[in-house]
Design an enzyme around this catalytic site. Structure first.
Site, PDB file in Angstrom:
ATOM      1  N   HIS A   1      -6.791  -4.451  -1.286  1.00 14.82           N
ATOM      2  CA  HIS A   1      -6.054  -5.712  -1.210  1.00 14.82           C
ATOM      3  C   HIS A   1      -6.302  -6.588  -2.413  1.00 14.82           C
ATOM      4  CE1 HIS A   1      -6.432  -4.335   2.938  1.00 14.82           C
ATOM      5  NE2 HIS A   1      -5.249  -4.857   3.103  1.00 14.82           N
TER       6      HIS A   1
ATOM      7  N   HIS B   1       0.825  -1.214   0.000  1.00 14.51           N
ATOM      8  CA  HIS B   1       0.000   0.000   0.000  1.00 14.51           C
ATOM      9  C   HIS B   1       0.855   1.257   0.000  1.00 14.51           C
ATOM     10  CE1 HIS B   1      -3.135  -2.793   0.907  1.00 14.51           C
ATOM     11  NE2 HIS B   1      -2.704  -3.038   2.122  1.00 14.51           N
TER      12      HIS B   1
END
Ligand SMILES: Nc1ncnc2c1ncn2[C@@H]1O[C@H](COP(=O)(O)OP(=O)(O)O)[C@@H](O)[C@H]1O
Ligand SMILES: Nc1ncnc2c1ncn2[C@@H]1O[C@H](COP(=O)(O)OP(=O)(O)O)[C@@H](O)[C@H]1O
Ligand SMILES: [Mg+2]
Ligand SMILES: [Mg+2]
Ligand SMILES: [Mg+2]
Ligand SMILES: [Mg+2]
Lengths: 333, 207, 333, 207
Positions: free
Chosen positions: A219, A57
């Site tokens: 995700h 991320h």
């Protein structure tokens, strides 16, 4: 899968080594305990902020460690939350005696691992407050889900609570403003492609050339539904409808807007999207006090974007504007 | 169950998880984030390594150590869940190098209780619980019916596998799969599947 | 092709509108003449820097307009250099009477359009100096080519020359340090995938799942050759070999390193790459004085990365460290 | 050639470029950056619009305006090159609403000279020049042999097309394609191809 890596199993550790080499003066990276801390931590008397989550991320969270934001970040494996040991080690390393705030994105794994770490920290006499971030309004029915996911608002929580801690806020105050920012935030995301985790070696899902995933997290998980691709202006309008329905903004309210790329979306498109956002918000009488456009809370190489709107007080704007000096976000310093 | 058998079970679990790692990851790609196989593999490999390094001499301590290792090495949802389950199982066992069947059943019950407490999942939520609960019911029923460990483990393995298969029809209410809403229906749950592998490993080593 | 756009023909204009909306206080965007200028331009007595090139390389150049860097940028269509009218309009808009430096990447189209614009500006009495950037050492034989391309070093030229102008450097001085930075720089890039221009609607080239393009530029053009994908550490070593052969760095010399993503490469990989770069340079006795890791000189959504190494003087480091406040690069302000 | 014919030529060029835009872009994707069709289309559409808005009453002025429009609207390599060529052509023509064949030939020569001066390309470098040079040679030879405009234009169109085809075998030494080194061999040059389209347009409107 084509990536600039060596062995897929070593990606996180090697990227961490690179981060350490790239920021020798500002960051201290503990490669064995796997956390990233401010070089000047612990700072006596300062409330410390610790966050973490799966890797992939970036710049979240490691890139947000530094003056005015996080004191430490714990990167897990790709898309896998960190383990309690890591979080505990980071918490102990940056605790300056004034307590530690854990900023936790609302995913089952993150919540459980941070909870275990917080219990262990409490056993060692460290006061921990947890700020749970759950801004993703694409997750609709919370009795049928693990609750809303934490996405783009995490950046705002870390920036604003981090500034409050930097100026001497007490543990309860820092946690309180973090929670207020979360409560005032809503996000919504679209994916055009899936990201590819180094370990899986293939995209998380396949999408036809004319379809998009609506309401994705960060995700690589599929979203709520698939739709045909539509022009940016329509996608922006739908996302803002969902956002403003979940967290209404009244005429004259001020907001901070984050137009966030999920990793594979060019800045050219993100600015185009911001233009559409500005148009729609202006129509609705919403005043955009501040905005940020770029790839901040990403999902590896996913082509996609998320919008976050946070209704802010003058106090939040003041804290947003406060100096920040991290690899991923920097101004005033 | 003695220390050697407990160790054999965890070893067999590690082997099964390694062999099925790709399948677990594929299942997790469909309704999660595509890391369940990698997570389980990392965790159980670490468990085996830790137990090999300093083998505990009590069954309970062995499971506590295995659980702690999973918690320390896995992360994600499955790390704390399986880790807490094994720790609770170990803590519930009486001390010593060997435990009775009834104690083991009680320990497995404590393990499930730990999963329920930490994750809050009910049967039907499309999670680990949907394989663990029926496996444990079958285990206890077999024990009550006079079965030995091998018989009880075989019954548990069958029930776990059925339970895992039954998750295909469920809509997830916990974990990442829940974000998909109705789209989670039609895919077998990765965690329930790995639970079935672990019960099958127990049946294999006791058979 | 899936992109967050409306009509492909409107991408550049709409992204420009978004950029303007996102930076109302710092930038002035002339949508009809198609340039981006500092809000406070022209500044009397200050040498102005103007750059530009095709769109699709964001944040280059529009994201580098602001205090301490560019005074104006002219974005062309995607991968197409701007037209002379645009460049002339921007040049006139920011000229503060002390002359204007054009920073031009060495591509036939950019060179010709800036040349025509410089002639027109001269006709209007504006003193223009051109700094040509040609750092890409993947282009080997200059008698058989249009010469080395301008890539990553453009950022360093714009930052360092921009700082010199900000502190009051004269036209010749600003141009001179810009040229010195270019001369001291070498870059090399790899592509894992091609980018997709909105107008063409398909990737510029197709690559098998295990092959990469070696020595690409930033316009989706194929490179010098294809190779099998290799581990990052080998790719880094090969690129640094080419760079250090072209522009030798002696033991004890100081360098600034740019690890640059081409748009679709996650930061996780770029940091991993920086770790490898740091290792190799340390082996060779090269001192890394400063470094920058991120997506700065991009090629739309291309998965790829470039390395730039610039041998720097203490003076260049001082100018690198000087405050900069732009959408794409910011520190000290 | 009178103003109407000059206008017809540029209109036909615009039509050809629009019709072949995808092909030009595809050629440019192979050895360049995939925008030549889009560039030419944008430019010639603007030329037609500009001339429609305020039609010049002299042939020379018409080409000067067309060239200026290309320079202002296209960008890239092709904008300044084609734009300068048309401007030079226009400037070389005598004033008035009609020009002789010889003057046109001279103007075309001036146009090529402008391309050479700005871009520095030699024949064989795999550029516009490789279609323009042979086209002009054929044009001049036909004129010398007594052909009228239609005949000369037809000869030029044939030669330009042959010249464009011949670029396939060349290794580029100018423009973006040169970065590919030997990999530029085997692909027809986009700019030479668009030049052939423009000469074909002249043949079509004069036939
Ligand atoms: N609250 C919960 N209770 C029980 N099991 C859960 C819960 N949440 C998730 N799980 C199980 O965890 C599995 C996913 O594990 P894993 O992929 O390793 O972690 P993550 O979801 O963090 O990536 C799911 O398939 C599900 O069976
Ligand atoms: N120096 C030059 N002289 C003549 N023609 C050139 C030169 N450089 C490039 N060209 C021509 O320009 C064409 C490419 O035009 P275009 O794609 O529109 O511009 P760009 O290369 O800037 O993207 C090439 O195919 C070639 O024929
Ligand atoms: Mg995970
Ligand atoms: Mg998972
Ligand atoms: Mg171009
Ligand atoms: Mg081109």
């Amino acid at each position: 899968m084509k990536k600039f890596i060596n062995d897929p199993a070593d990606v996180v550790a090697e990227a961490l080594a690179g981060l350490a080499a790239a920021h020798p003066d500002d960051l201290r990276v503990d490669v064995s305990e796997q956390y990233i801390a401010r070089a000047d931590a612990p700072r006596g008397g300062k409330v410390a902020l610790v966050s973490g989550g799966g890797s992939g991320h970036e710049p979240l969270h490691g890139g947000f460690v530094g003056t005015g934001m996080l004191d430490a970040a714990c990167p897990g494996e790709v898309f896998t939350s960190p383990v309690p040991d890591q979080i505990l080690a980071a918490t102990k390393a940056v605790d300056g005696g004034a307590g530690v705030v854990h900023v936790v994105k609302n995913y089952t794994g993150d919540v459980m691992n941070f909870q275990l770490a917080a219990e262990l920290a409490a056993d060692e006499g460290i006061a921990v407050e947890t700020v749970l971030v759950d801004d993703d309004v694409a997750v609709e029915n919370s009795t049928w889900t693990a609750g809303r996911r934490g996405t783009g608002a995490t950046l705002l929580v870390e920036k604003i609570a981090g500034a409050r801690a930097e100026e001497g806020g007490k543990l309860a105050e820092v946690a309180a403003i973090g929670r207020e920012v979360n409560t005032a935030s809503a996000s919504f995301a679209y994916a055009l492609t899936a990201g590819t985790t180094p370990a899986a070696g293939r995209p998380g899902f396949d999408l036809p050339e004319d379809e998009i995933e609506v309401g994705v997290g960060i995700h690589g998980e599929p979203g709520r539904r698939r739709e045909k691709l539509r022009p940016a202006r329509e996608l922006v309008r739908s996302a803002l409808d969902a956002i403003l329905e979940a967290k209404p903004v009244n005429d004259g309210d001020q907001v901070i807007v984050l137009v966030n790329g999920l990793g594979g979306t060019p800045l050219l498109e993100l600015y185009l999207v911001y233009g559409e956002v500005a148009t729609v918000l202006a129509e609705r009488g919403v005043r955009v006090a501040r905005r940020l456009v770029g790839n901040y809370v990403t999902s590896l190489d996913m082509a996609g974007m998320s919008l976050t709107v946070t209704r802010v007080t003058d106090e939040m704007i003041r804290l947003w504007d406060a100096p920040v000096r991290t690899p991923g976000l920097r101004w005033g310093a | 169950m003695d220390v050697a058998l407990a160790l054999a079970w965890l070893r067999a679990s590690a082997g099964a998880v390694a062999a099925e790692s790709d399948r677990l990851t594929r299942l997790d790609s469909a309704i999660g984030d595509g890391d369940h196989g990698v997570n389980m593999n990392r965790g159980f490999a670490a468990v085996v390594a830790a137990l090999d390094a300093t083998p505990p001499d009590a069954v309970g301590a062995l499971f506590v150590k295995a659980g702690g290792t999973l918690i320390s090495k896995v992360g994600g949802a499955s790390g704390p869940l399986y880790g807490s389950a094994l720790r609770a199982l170990g803590k519930a066992l009486p001390p010593g190098p060997e435990v009775e069947l009834a104690a083991l059943a009680g320990g497995l019950e404590a393990g499930l209780e730990a999963v329920r407490k930490l994750g809050g999942a009910e049967p039907g939520d499309k999670t680990i619980v949907d394989a663990y609960r029926p496996a444990l019911d079958a285990f206890e029923e077999a024990v009550a019916g006079g079965a030995d460990l091998a018989g009880a483990a075989a019954a548990a393995a069958r029930a776990a596998d059925e339970g895992a298969r039954a998750t295909t029809a469920m809509q997830a209410r916990k974990g990442r799969a829940s974000y998909l809403g109705e789209r989670s229906i039609g895919h077998q749950d990765p965690g329930a599947t790995s639970t079935a592998l672990i019960f099958k490993a127990l049946a294999d080593v006791t058979a």
